[in-house]
Structure formats: C-alpha cells, structure tokens
Write a protein that holds these residues in place. Structure first.
Motif, PDB file in Angstrom:
ATOM      1  N   ASN A 160      31.168  77.062  31.287  1.00 11.22           N
ATOM      2  CA  ASN A 160      31.928  76.162  30.425  1.00 11.22           C
ATOM      3  C   ASN A 160      31.961  74.760  31.011  1.00 11.22           C
ATOM      4  O   ASN A 160      31.695  73.770  30.314  1.00 11.22           O
ATOM      5  CB  ASN A 160      33.355  76.683  30.253  1.00 11.22           C
ATOM      6  CG  ASN A 160      34.267  75.684  29.572  1.00 11.22           C
ATOM      7  OD1 ASN A 160      34.185  75.456  28.376  1.00 11.22           O
ATOM      8  ND2 ASN A 160      35.138  75.061  30.352  1.00 11.22           N
ATOM      9  N   PHE A 161      32.273  74.655  32.308  1.00 12.83           N
ATOM     10  CA  PHE A 161      32.388  73.341  32.946  1.00 12.83           C
ATOM     11  C   PHE A 161      31.040  72.614  32.937  1.00 12.83           C
ATOM     12  O   PHE A 161      30.974  71.414  32.666  1.00 12.83           O
ATOM     13  CB  PHE A 161      32.885  73.507  34.383  1.00 12.83           C
ATOM     14  CG  PHE A 161      33.235  72.207  35.058  1.00 12.83           C
ATOM     15  CD1 PHE A 161      34.485  71.641  34.901  1.00 12.83           C
ATOM     16  CD2 PHE A 161      32.299  71.544  35.840  1.00 12.83           C
ATOM     17  CE1 PHE A 161      34.811  70.439  35.516  1.00 12.83           C
ATOM     18  CE2 PHE A 161      32.606  70.338  36.454  1.00 12.83           C
ATOM     19  CZ  PHE A 161      33.873  69.791  36.296  1.00 12.83           C
ATOM     20  N   SER A 162      29.963  73.357  33.227  1.00 16.30           N
ATOM     21  CA  SER A 162      28.648  72.729  33.351  1.00 16.30           C
ATOM     22  C   SER A 162      28.022  72.366  32.008  1.00 16.30           C
ATOM     23  O   SER A 162      27.360  71.332  31.882  1.00 16.30           O
ATOM     24  CB  SER A 162      27.703  73.657  34.115  1.00 16.30           C
ATOM     25  OG  SER A 162      28.165  73.889  35.430  1.00 16.30           O
ATOM     26  N   TYR A 163      28.226  73.214  31.002  1.00 17.82           N
ATOM     27  CA  TYR A 163      27.474  73.051  29.753  1.00 17.82           C
ATOM     28  C   TYR A 163      28.318  72.596  28.563  1.00 17.82           C
ATOM     29  O   TYR A 163      27.786  72.435  27.469  1.00 17.82           O
ATOM     30  CB  TYR A 163      26.739  74.351  29.420  1.00 17.82           C
ATOM     31  CG  TYR A 163      25.667  74.651  30.440  1.00 17.82           C
ATOM     32  CD1 TYR A 163      24.492  73.909  30.477  1.00 17.82           C
ATOM     33  CD2 TYR A 163      25.852  75.639  31.401  1.00 17.82           C
ATOM     34  CE1 TYR A 163      23.517  74.147  31.434  1.00 17.82           C
ATOM     35  CE2 TYR A 163      24.883  75.887  32.368  1.00 17.82           C
ATOM     36  CZ  TYR A 163      23.725  75.137  32.378  1.00 17.82           C
ATOM     37  OH  TYR A 163      22.775  75.362  33.333  1.00 17.82           O
ATOM     38  N   LEU A 164      29.594  72.345  28.779  1.00 20.46           N
ATOM     39  CA  LEU A 164      30.408  71.783  27.697  1.00 20.46           C
ATOM     40  C   LEU A 164      29.875  70.422  27.237  1.00 20.46           C
ATOM     41  O   LEU A 164      29.810  70.166  26.033  1.00 20.46           O
ATOM     42  CB  LEU A 164      31.868  71.681  28.139  1.00 20.46           C
ATOM     43  CG  LEU A 164      32.854  71.132  27.107  1.00 20.46           C
ATOM     44  CD1 LEU A 164      32.897  72.019  25.860  1.00 20.46           C
ATOM     45  CD2 LEU A 164      34.257  71.014  27.715  1.00 20.46           C
ATOM     46  N   PRO A 165      29.470  69.530  28.168  1.00 18.03           N
ATOM     47  CA  PRO A 165      28.882  68.259  27.695  1.00 18.03           C
ATOM     48  C   PRO A 165      27.611  68.461  26.872  1.00 18.03           C
ATOM     49  O   PRO A 165      27.393  67.760  25.878  1.00 18.03           O
ATOM     50  CB  PRO A 165      28.585  67.515  29.006  1.00 18.03           C
ATOM     51  CG  PRO A 165      29.544  68.079  29.996  1.00 18.03           C
ATOM     52  CD  PRO A 165      29.650  69.531  29.635  1.00 18.03           C
ATOM     53  N   ILE A 166      26.759  69.419  27.260  1.00 27.08           N
ATOM     54  CA  ILE A 166      25.551  69.715  26.493  1.00 27.08           C
ATOM     55  C   ILE A 166      25.912  70.285  25.122  1.00 27.08           C
ATOM     56  O   ILE A 166      25.252  70.006  24.115  1.00 27.08           O
ATOM     57  CB  ILE A 166      24.657  70.706  27.269  1.00 27.08           C
ATOM     58  CG1 ILE A 166      24.250  70.103  28.625  1.00 27.08           C
ATOM     59  CG2 ILE A 166      23.428  71.077  26.462  1.00 27.08           C
ATOM     60  CD1 ILE A 166      23.397  68.869  28.538  1.00 27.08           C
ATOM     61  N   TYR A 167      26.961  71.100  25.067  1.00 28.20           N
ATOM     62  CA  TYR A 167      27.484  71.640  23.806  1.00 28.20           C
ATOM     63  C   TYR A 167      27.813  70.493  22.849  1.00 28.20           C
ATOM     64  O   TYR A 167      27.433  70.505  21.675  1.00 28.20           O
ATOM     65  CB  TYR A 167      28.712  72.486  24.118  1.00 28.20           C
ATOM     66  CG  TYR A 167      29.508  72.994  22.935  1.00 28.20           C
ATOM     67  CD1 TYR A 167      29.241  74.234  22.369  1.00 28.20           C
ATOM     68  CD2 TYR A 167      30.558  72.242  22.405  1.00 28.20           C
ATOM     69  CE1 TYR A 167      29.999  74.721  21.306  1.00 28.20           C
ATOM     70  CE2 TYR A 167      31.312  72.717  21.340  1.00 28.20           C
ATOM     71  CZ  TYR A 167      31.027  73.948  20.797  1.00 28.20           C
ATOM     72  OH  TYR A 167      31.778  74.423  19.739  1.00 28.20           O
TER      73      TYR A 167
ATOM     74  N   ILE B 241      19.185  75.119  37.532  1.00 28.57           N
ATOM     75  CA  ILE B 241      18.662  75.303  38.888  1.00 28.57           C
ATOM     76  C   ILE B 241      19.206  74.226  39.831  1.00 28.57           C
ATOM     77  O   ILE B 241      19.626  74.510  40.960  1.00 28.57           O
ATOM     78  CB  ILE B 241      17.120  75.278  38.870  1.00 28.57           C
ATOM     79  CG1 ILE B 241      16.587  76.517  38.151  1.00 28.57           C
ATOM     80  CG2 ILE B 241      16.564  75.215  40.291  1.00 28.57           C
ATOM     81  CD1 ILE B 241      15.090  76.480  37.895  1.00 28.57           C
ATOM     82  N   ILE B 242      19.234  72.983  39.368  1.00 29.91           N
ATOM     83  CA  ILE B 242      19.734  71.885  40.204  1.00 29.91           C
ATOM     84  C   ILE B 242      21.223  72.064  40.497  1.00 29.91           C
ATOM     85  O   ILE B 242      21.678  71.910  41.649  1.00 29.91           O
ATOM     86  CB  ILE B 242      19.474  70.527  39.527  1.00 29.91           C
ATOM     87  CG1 ILE B 242      17.974  70.264  39.439  1.00 29.91           C
ATOM     88  CG2 ILE B 242      20.169  69.395  40.287  1.00 29.91           C
ATOM     89  CD1 ILE B 242      17.602  69.056  38.605  1.00 29.91           C
ATOM     90  N   LEU B 243      22.007  72.411  39.479  1.00 35.04           N
ATOM     91  CA  LEU B 243      23.437  72.632  39.679  1.00 35.04           C
ATOM     92  C   LEU B 243      23.689  73.823  40.595  1.00 35.04           C
ATOM     93  O   LEU B 243      24.579  73.792  41.456  1.00 35.04           O
ATOM     94  CB  LEU B 243      24.126  72.849  38.332  1.00 35.04           C
ATOM     95  CG  LEU B 243      24.146  71.664  37.367  1.00 35.04           C
ATOM     96  CD1 LEU B 243      24.814  72.058  36.052  1.00 35.04           C
ATOM     97  CD2 LEU B 243      24.863  70.469  37.980  1.00 35.04           C
ATOM     98  N   ALA B 244      22.893  74.874  40.427  1.00 33.18           N
ATOM     99  CA  ALA B 244      23.057  76.064  41.267  1.00 33.18           C
ATOM    100  C   ALA B 244      22.711  75.765  42.715  1.00 33.18           C
ATOM    101  O   ALA B 244      23.364  76.269  43.638  1.00 33.18           O
ATOM    102  CB  ALA B 244      22.187  77.200  40.734  1.00 33.18           C
ATOM    103  N   ALA B 245      21.681  74.944  42.941  1.00 38.63           N
ATOM    104  CA  ALA B 245      21.296  74.583  44.309  1.00 38.63           C
ATOM    105  C   ALA B 245      22.433  73.846  45.013  1.00 38.63           C
ATOM    106  O   ALA B 245      22.729  74.101  46.187  1.00 38.63           O
ATOM    107  CB  ALA B 245      20.037  73.718  44.285  1.00 38.63           C
TER     108      ALA B 245
END
Length: 394
Positions: free
Chosen positions: A216-223, A39-43
């Motif tokens: 991919n860009f946003s959640y690769l670090p979480i991966y 939500i924060i990234l989308a905002a």
C-alpha cells in the motif's frame, strides 16, 4: 534535552516524508516499470535490515553516540544526490543500497537514546516521537503539490536540506550514556522464543499483514497515477492517515484497557481490509482520500497492540529479541511485498493488487479471530490511582 530530541524527530520525519511516499512516482518518472521499481525498493529495504545489527554493534562500541548520528545525517544528505543523477538501473540500485545503509542508524539510535534517557530528563518516548508524526503529516501534503508541478527528483534535495539540519542539531546535544546492549540472538534465546509456537504463529500471520501494508505504501502513488486521479493529491493520503493515528496512539493505552489486546488488533487489521477492498473497485477520489482515515486507525490499533502481544509472548530474558524478530519479520514481508506488488501492477493493474491485498488481510483477520489461547495474553496497566487494571482479550 526534551526540546532537542523533539526537534530531531521533527526534522528526521520531515526529511523521510519529503521523499519516501513519492519514491515509486520518482522511479516511474525515470521510466522504470512496476517490477523494476519493486526490485529497487526491495533492495533498499533489505539493506536497511542488514545494516541495523551492524550499526547496533558500532553504536555499542562508540564512545559518543553523537558521532554516528552526525556521520549518518551528513553522508545521507550527500548520497541522496545520487538519485538525482542516476538514470540507468545499476547506478540507481547502488544509490538505493548505499543510501539505505547510511540512513538506517538515525531513527533506531535516537529511539534507543530516547527510551534510555527520557526518564532521567522527565519525558516519555511518546511525548517526543509525536513530533515526528506531526512533521511527516505536515510535509507530505505540501510535497505532493510541489513535486507534481516541478518534478519528483526535487524530493531528494528536500531530504538533503533537512538531513543537514539534523547534522547541525547534533552539535547542540549533550554527551549521554549509550543505550544498553540488546540481547544477543543466541541459540538459547531463539530456542526460548520458538518453542512457544504461539509466537511463531503470530509472526507468520503478521508477515501477511506487513507485506500488504508495505505494498500500500509503495504503490499507492502508482494507483493514483494509473487510475488518472490527481497525482498532486497523493500527499494527502499520508497526511490524513498520520493525523488520525496521532491521537489514537495517545489513546491506545486506554483503548487497550477497555477492549483488550486481541480485539484491538483485529479491529485494526479489519480496517486495513475494508480500505484495500474498497480501493480495489476504484471509487471516486474523494472516497479514496476518506479511506485513508481507516489507514491511520488501522496502524495505530494494529501496531500498539501487536508490540504488546509480542512482549507478553516472549520470556523475560528474550523480550528485546522478540521485538527485533517482529520488526525483522515486517521488513522481510516488505521486501517480498515490494517485488510481488510491482509484478502484479505490471501484469494485472493496481485495482487487482488492492483487491488481493484486501483478501490477504481479511485472511489475517480471520486467523487472529481464531488464534489459539489468545485469552491468556493480557496487559496490566497502572491507572491514575496507582492500582493495577488488567486488560484481557475476549
């Protein structure tokens, strides 16, 4: 002038690379779950999309483009500290929105100035934009090690430092004519675009691709974090991709001439699909890092061909508007991707997310393989002898 713009691109993308790839890890460090991170990234993404036409109008009305770039760089450097001092959701959201609004103009305005004035000063867009890619590749590998040791909130201190350098650099720029006002998104222009159903179909398919690329860009670090891979290696993912895409962007015109626009587009998207699907099976970290070369290849092939295809699909009086819609579609897909990706990471885990992304992109690959009338979209390229060569999709 070439040196000044090159240095601006260098510090602009060093600044962006110092925090953007690590934003999800910073928010996770602050205790936010995947859905809230999305939500924060989308905002922030939505604010960036909304800010572009506003700053475009301001830039058209301004007497000196340097003023807006100074304001953008200086205020962004200040507002970035808001991330450091924000812990609760509402302050974090407000900071993300204000920061995205202020930070948006820098890249878009300098791109417009470069395209408009480069020929007068004897350089091309690619010659100076290359420094941005080099800066991004350089900072991400170093930052990954540093932040994993000292904390991801320091990424915003780094950004502020480089934003101040951009602010000071603006004082060395000469006064130039502003970029020409872009086409207006009027009924006539939009009607001319959307009566071409090929253009609408093309945008629809690219929505699928762009949403997956954003996830991919946003959640690769979480991966990396959730699969217990060394988090200090996260920066290498983006560095490897950037290093691969630099020469491929430089060679893109020759590659398009050799294989055609749609085949190049399809190869790029298929490379994305392979990467995502393999990552969905959680291979060893060395394999994951190696797969980032596919990301660089995919982006260079996909983006360089997609922009040309959009240009060919649009009528002469609506080409700038077509590119604006293409960029906006990618931004909207990114917003949806951030929100949906966060929910999936929470409910199913990062492996399921990457397998899903691979399936979506594979569907996009098939849709482009059977895209109707793709043979008629061909690119005319001037060769070294001054004659014209026609690149045609097969």
């Amino acid at each position: 002038m070439k040196l000044r713009i090159s240095m601006f691109y260098l510090f602009l993308y060093i600044g962006m690379g110092s925090f953007m790839p690590f934003m999800s890890l910073f928010l996770n460090e602050r205790g936010y779950d995947g859905a809230t991170i999305g939500i924060i990234l989308a905002a922030g993404s939505l604010t960036g999309i909304a800010a572009q036409p506003i700053f475009g109008l301001i830039n058209d009305a301004a007497r000196d483009y340097r003023t807006l770039l100074k304001v953008s760089s200086f205020l962004s450097a200040i507002v970035a500290f808001g991330f450091i001092f924000s812990h609760a959701f509402i302050p974090m959201m407000i900071t993300a929105i204000v920061f995205s609004f202020l930070n948006t103009p820098a890249g878009t305005i300098v791109d417009a100035i470069t395209v408009e004035n480069g020929p007068k000063f004897g350089f091309t867009f690619g010659q100076v934009r290359l420094w941005g890619a080099l800066g991004f590749a350089f900072i991400t590998v170093i930052a990954g090690y540093v932040y994993s040791a000292i904390g991801y909130h320091y990424s915003f201190l780094a950004f502020s430092f480089f934003a101040i350098i951009m602010f000071l650099l603006m004082f060395t720029f000469p006064k130039l004519e502003r970029a020409k006002r872009p086409e207006v998104l009027g009924k006539e222009v939009l009607g001319a675009l959307f009566t071409n159903w090929h253009f609408g179909l093309f945008l629809g398919i690219t929505l699928l691709i762009s949403g997956s690329v954003t996830m991919n860009f946003s959640y690769l670090p979480i991966y990396f974090q959730k699969l217990n891979y060394p988090v200090d290696l996260v920066g290498w993912n983006f560095t490897i991709a950037a290093v691969v895409e630099i020469p491929l962007f430089w060679l893109s015109a020759k590659l398009i001439r050799r294989i055609g626009l749609f085949p190049m587009l399809i190869l790029g998207i298929f490379a994305y699909a392979i990467k995502y699907i393999v990552m969905g099976f959680a291979p060893p970290v060395g394999v994951v890092l190696s797969l980032q070369a596919l990301d660089g290849l995919a982006f260079a092939f996909y983006f360089s061909s997609a922009v040309e295809i959009v240009n060919l699909m649009a009528p002469k009086h609506a080409k700038a508007t077509a590119q604006t819609l293409f960029a906006a579609a990618g931004g909207i897909a990114g917003i949806v991707g951030n929100v949906v990706g966060g929910l999936i990471v929470d409910q199913q885990g990062p492996q399921y997310l990457f397998l899903l992304m691979g399936g979506i992109v594979l569907l996009g690959t098939l849709l482009f393989i059977f895209f109707p009338g793709k043979r008629k979209y061909q690119l005319v390229i001037n060769d070294t002898n001054g004659t014209e060569d026609t690149s045609m999709s097969h």
